[in-house]
Design a protein around this motif. Sequence first.
Motif, mmCIF file in Angstrom:
data_model
loop_
_atom_site.group_PDB
_atom_site.id
_atom_site.type_symbol
_atom_site.label_atom_id
_atom_site.label_comp_id
_atom_site.label_asym_id
_atom_site.label_seq_id
_atom_site.Cartn_x
_atom_site.Cartn_y
_atom_site.Cartn_z
ATOM 1 N N ILE A 166 0.783 -1.378 -0.021
ATOM 2 C CA ILE A 166 0.107 0.070 -0.092
ATOM 3 C C ILE A 166 0.994 1.162 0.071
ATOM 4 C CG2 ILE A 166 -1.699 1.274 1.091
ATOM 5 C CD1 ILE A 166 -2.634 -1.247 2.540
ATOM 6 N N THR A 167 0.609 2.302 -0.864
ATOM 7 C CA THR A 167 1.191 3.283 -0.893
ATOM 8 C C THR A 167 0.374 4.548 -0.577
ATOM 9 O OG1 THR A 167 2.733 2.461 -2.525
ATOM 10 C CG2 THR A 167 2.892 4.900 -2.232
ATOM 11 N N ALA A 168 0.822 5.556 0.605
ATOM 12 C CA ALA A 168 0.133 6.532 0.922
ATOM 13 C C ALA A 168 1.029 7.849 0.872
ATOM 14 C CB ALA A 168 -0.315 6.430 2.384
ATOM 15 N N GLU A 169 0.395 8.806 0.056
ATOM 16 C CA GLU A 169 1.134 10.005 -0.170
ATOM 17 C C GLU A 169 0.927 11.263 1.006
ATOM 18 O OE1 GLU A 169 1.842 13.628 -3.688
ATOM 19 O OE2 GLU A 169 0.457 11.819 -3.929
ATOM 20 N N PHE A 170 1.673 11.740 1.419
ATOM 21 C CA PHE A 170 1.949 12.650 2.521
ATOM 22 C C PHE A 170 2.393 13.959 1.999
ATOM 23 C CE2 PHE A 170 1.182 8.529 5.078
ATOM 24 C CZ PHE A 170 0.118 8.883 5.796
ATOM 25 N N GLU A 171 2.362 15.057 2.750
ATOM 26 C CA GLU A 171 2.821 16.363 2.294
ATOM 27 C C GLU A 171 4.235 16.087 1.881
ATOM 28 O OE1 GLU A 171 2.123 20.063 0.428
ATOM 29 O OE2 GLU A 171 0.725 18.810 1.738
ATOM 30 N N LEU A 175 4.888 6.997 1.470
ATOM 31 C CA LEU A 175 5.083 5.985 2.737
ATOM 32 C C LEU A 175 4.554 4.622 1.892
ATOM 33 C CD1 LEU A 175 5.738 4.770 5.498
ATOM 34 C CD2 LEU A 175 3.254 5.254 6.214
ATOM 35 N N VAL A 176 5.528 3.691 1.883
ATOM 36 C CA VAL A 176 5.106 2.400 1.139
ATOM 37 C C VAL A 176 5.045 1.410 2.364
ATOM 38 C CG1 VAL A 176 5.875 0.663 -0.396
ATOM 39 C CG2 VAL A 176 6.191 3.388 -1.014
ATOM 40 N N ALA A 177 3.887 0.785 2.393
ATOM 41 C CA ALA A 177 3.958 -0.340 3.504
ATOM 42 C C ALA A 177 3.938 -1.590 2.742
ATOM 43 C CB ALA A 177 2.736 -0.268 4.519
ATOM 44 N N GLY A 178 4.990 -2.353 2.925
ATOM 45 C CA GLY A 178 5.151 -3.535 2.219
ATOM 46 C C GLY A 178 5.282 -4.924 3.014
ATOM 47 N N TYR A 179 5.252 -6.167 2.490
ATOM 48 C CA TYR A 179 5.640 -7.290 3.229
ATOM 49 C C TYR A 179 5.977 -8.167 2.102
ATOM 50 C CZ TYR A 179 4.995 -11.924 5.123
ATOM 51 O OH TYR A 179 5.153 -13.296 5.355
ATOM 52 N N VAL A 180 7.430 -8.493 1.725
ATOM 53 C CA VAL A 180 7.991 -9.384 1.161
ATOM 54 C C VAL A 180 8.105 -10.621 1.708
ATOM 55 C CG1 VAL A 180 10.121 -9.795 -0.182
ATOM 56 C CG2 VAL A 180 9.535 -7.412 -0.092
ATOM 57 N N HIS A 181 7.368 -11.625 1.222
ATOM 58 C CA HIS A 181 7.458 -13.192 1.742
ATOM 59 C C HIS A 181 8.449 -13.848 1.527
ATOM 60 C CE1 HIS A 181 7.167 -15.050 -2.036
ATOM 61 N NE2 HIS A 181 5.950 -14.713 -2.385
ATOM 62 N N MET A 205 9.192 2.176 -5.788
ATOM 63 C CA MET A 205 9.563 3.224 -5.107
ATOM 64 C C MET A 205 10.515 4.211 -5.808
ATOM 65 S SD MET A 205 10.691 0.534 -2.110
ATOM 66 C CE MET A 205 11.821 1.722 -1.195
ATOM 67 N N LYS A 206 11.141 4.070 -6.750
ATOM 68 C CA LYS A 206 12.024 4.738 -7.620
ATOM 69 C C LYS A 206 11.092 5.756 -8.391
ATOM 70 C CE LYS A 206 16.010 5.144 -7.481
ATOM 71 N NZ LYS A 206 16.761 6.221 -6.597
ATOM 72 N N GLU A 207 10.097 5.021 -8.900
ATOM 73 C CA GLU A 207 8.959 5.777 -9.621
ATOM 74 C C GLU A 207 8.370 6.816 -8.678
ATOM 75 O OE1 GLU A 207 7.950 6.042 -12.993
ATOM 76 O OE2 GLU A 207 9.913 4.945 -13.151
ATOM 77 N N LEU A 208 8.011 6.751 -7.391
ATOM 78 C CA LEU A 208 7.533 7.504 -6.643
ATOM 79 C C LEU A 208 8.574 8.616 -6.220
ATOM 80 C CD1 LEU A 208 5.846 4.911 -4.091
ATOM 81 C CD2 LEU A 208 4.772 6.567 -5.815
ATOM 82 N N GLU A 209 9.995 8.117 -6.316
ATOM 83 C CA GLU A 209 10.902 9.178 -5.587
ATOM 84 C C GLU A 209 11.085 10.271 -6.747
ATOM 85 O OE1 GLU A 209 15.017 8.114 -3.142
ATOM 86 O OE2 GLU A 209 14.749 7.562 -5.368
ATOM 87 N N LYS A 210 10.527 10.108 -7.831
ATOM 88 C CA LYS A 210 10.645 11.228 -9.119
ATOM 89 C C LYS A 210 9.940 12.498 -8.356
ATOM 90 C CE LYS A 210 11.257 8.091 -12.771
ATOM 91 N NZ LYS A 210 10.804 7.560 -14.145
ATOM 92 N N LYS A 211 8.888 12.296 -7.790
ATOM 93 C CA LYS A 211 7.937 13.293 -7.163
ATOM 94 C C LYS A 211 8.324 13.707 -5.745
ATOM 95 C CE LYS A 211 3.190 14.471 -6.593
ATOM 96 N NZ LYS A 211 1.695 14.163 -6.753
ATOM 97 N N LYS A 212 8.800 12.749 -5.030
ATOM 98 C CA LYS A 212 9.156 13.397 -3.624
ATOM 99 C C LYS A 212 9.679 12.019 -3.121
ATOM 100 C CE LYS A 212 4.884 14.442 -2.323
ATOM 101 N NZ LYS A 212 3.777 14.848 -1.770
ATOM 102 N N PRO A 213 10.457 12.305 -1.739
ATOM 103 C CA PRO A 213 10.920 10.984 -0.943
ATOM 104 C C PRO A 213 10.166 10.028 -0.678
ATOM 105 C CG PRO A 213 11.814 13.194 -0.122
ATOM 106 C CD PRO A 213 10.585 13.591 -1.298
ATOM 107 N N VAL A 214 10.655 8.805 -0.339
ATOM 108 C CA VAL A 214 9.997 7.524 -0.213
ATOM 109 C C VAL A 214 10.635 6.969 1.181
ATOM 110 C CG1 VAL A 214 9.406 5.412 -0.918
ATOM 111 C CG2 VAL A 214 9.550 6.982 -2.639
ATOM 112 N N ILE A 215 9.659 6.633 1.894
ATOM 113 C CA ILE A 215 9.932 5.855 3.057
ATOM 114 C C ILE A 215 9.165 4.343 2.918
ATOM 115 C CG2 ILE A 215 9.383 5.481 5.413
ATOM 116 C CD1 ILE A 215 9.578 8.673 6.031
ATOM 117 N N TYR A 216 10.045 3.461 3.179
ATOM 118 C CA TYR A 216 9.558 2.062 2.929
ATOM 119 C C TYR A 216 9.347 1.486 4.396
ATOM 120 C CZ TYR A 216 9.075 -2.940 2.231
ATOM 121 O OH TYR A 216 9.003 -4.311 2.382
ATOM 122 N N ALA A 217 8.376 0.873 4.820
ATOM 123 C CA ALA A 217 8.211 0.146 6.010
ATOM 124 C C ALA A 217 7.441 -1.230 5.893
ATOM 125 C CB ALA A 217 7.002 0.829 6.882
ATOM 126 N N GLY A 218 8.495 -1.992 6.097
ATOM 127 C CA GLY A 218 7.917 -3.566 5.810
ATOM 128 C C GLY A 218 8.950 -4.558 6.186
#
Length: 327
Positions: A166-171, A175-181, A205-218
């Motif tokens: 799930i990816t949530a965009e904040f200001e 934030l990418v919440a993930g689970y790699v099995h 994540m790299k595609e998202l990063e073109k717009k703003k920084p990314v945090i991955y939580a997983g």
Amino acid sequence: MGKRRAKGAGSVARKATQTKRRKLESVDSNKPWLTLAHKKPSPDWVAYNPDTMRPPQLPSSTKFMKLLLWNVNGLHALMKKNDKFLTQLADEEHFDVICLTETKLQEKELEEISSSIVPPEYKHSFWNCSTATPGSGGTAIVSRVEPLAVKYGMGVSEHDKEGRVITAEFEDFYLVAGYVHDAWERLVRWGQKTDDRHPSLSQHMKELEKKKPVIYAGDMNCANDEIDISNPEGKSAGFTDEAREAFKTDFLENGFVDTFRHQHPKVVTYTYWPYRSGARARNSGWRVDYLLSSEGLMSQIYDSYVRPDVLGSDHCPVGLIVKLESD
């Protein structure tokens, strides 16, 4: 004489080794994480102590967001142990957002379960369930801050049906919440060497990063280095050369920083302890739950920490405090 001296030296060496082993294996039954439990510890490694190793609380004038990640290993099982776990954690942590992984829910259960466990001040919750294998995997983002946008999956149909992202965009960031099995176990069993989930997630994540920084939580189901696993000499699928190389190549060498290891380069801590053999009581575990950050956001990362005292799952929560620049 030579033999007697050798025997005496060996006795001294054995006593020294035994003393060292006792120090490593003597577990504080109340705080086992304070014990440096590792089969091959380096001399400069120290056990994690959240009471002394976290920075002071930020002043009230500083705007920040506190993020938590917790692999709950099945919400049904956790709720049987404590159906108020999320409220209690919110009271302790005052987090703004929590990412839950391995929820193991089906879509038909979401309304009832979310309404029963989500505290009322967290008005925004987003759930992604597996349709490929109902009742497995699954992720969630629960927030008291309304995201600007939310996206489910990575745009890769074969993976998106597993409900793992799930990816949530904040200001200030995504934030990418993930689970790699634990695909590595199956890859080892099948004699394969690669898995495209890491590259797909990294590319997302790299595609998202073109717009703003990314945090991955997983949960990455991979211990990155020897310091991150209590027994690096054991045969573990999540500590194969292939698993570690994929994690390094797709994330750490691709512009994403392991925030805890950046803050604590020589600190031994774990976020997962197998249920078998009393591993948690002996602090015999793995650090597989990560909060990764874009390099460009690292100047705003104030604290990356672990809550090894929180029970209920075979994983514990990990947290991140991000100073905000937006008004």
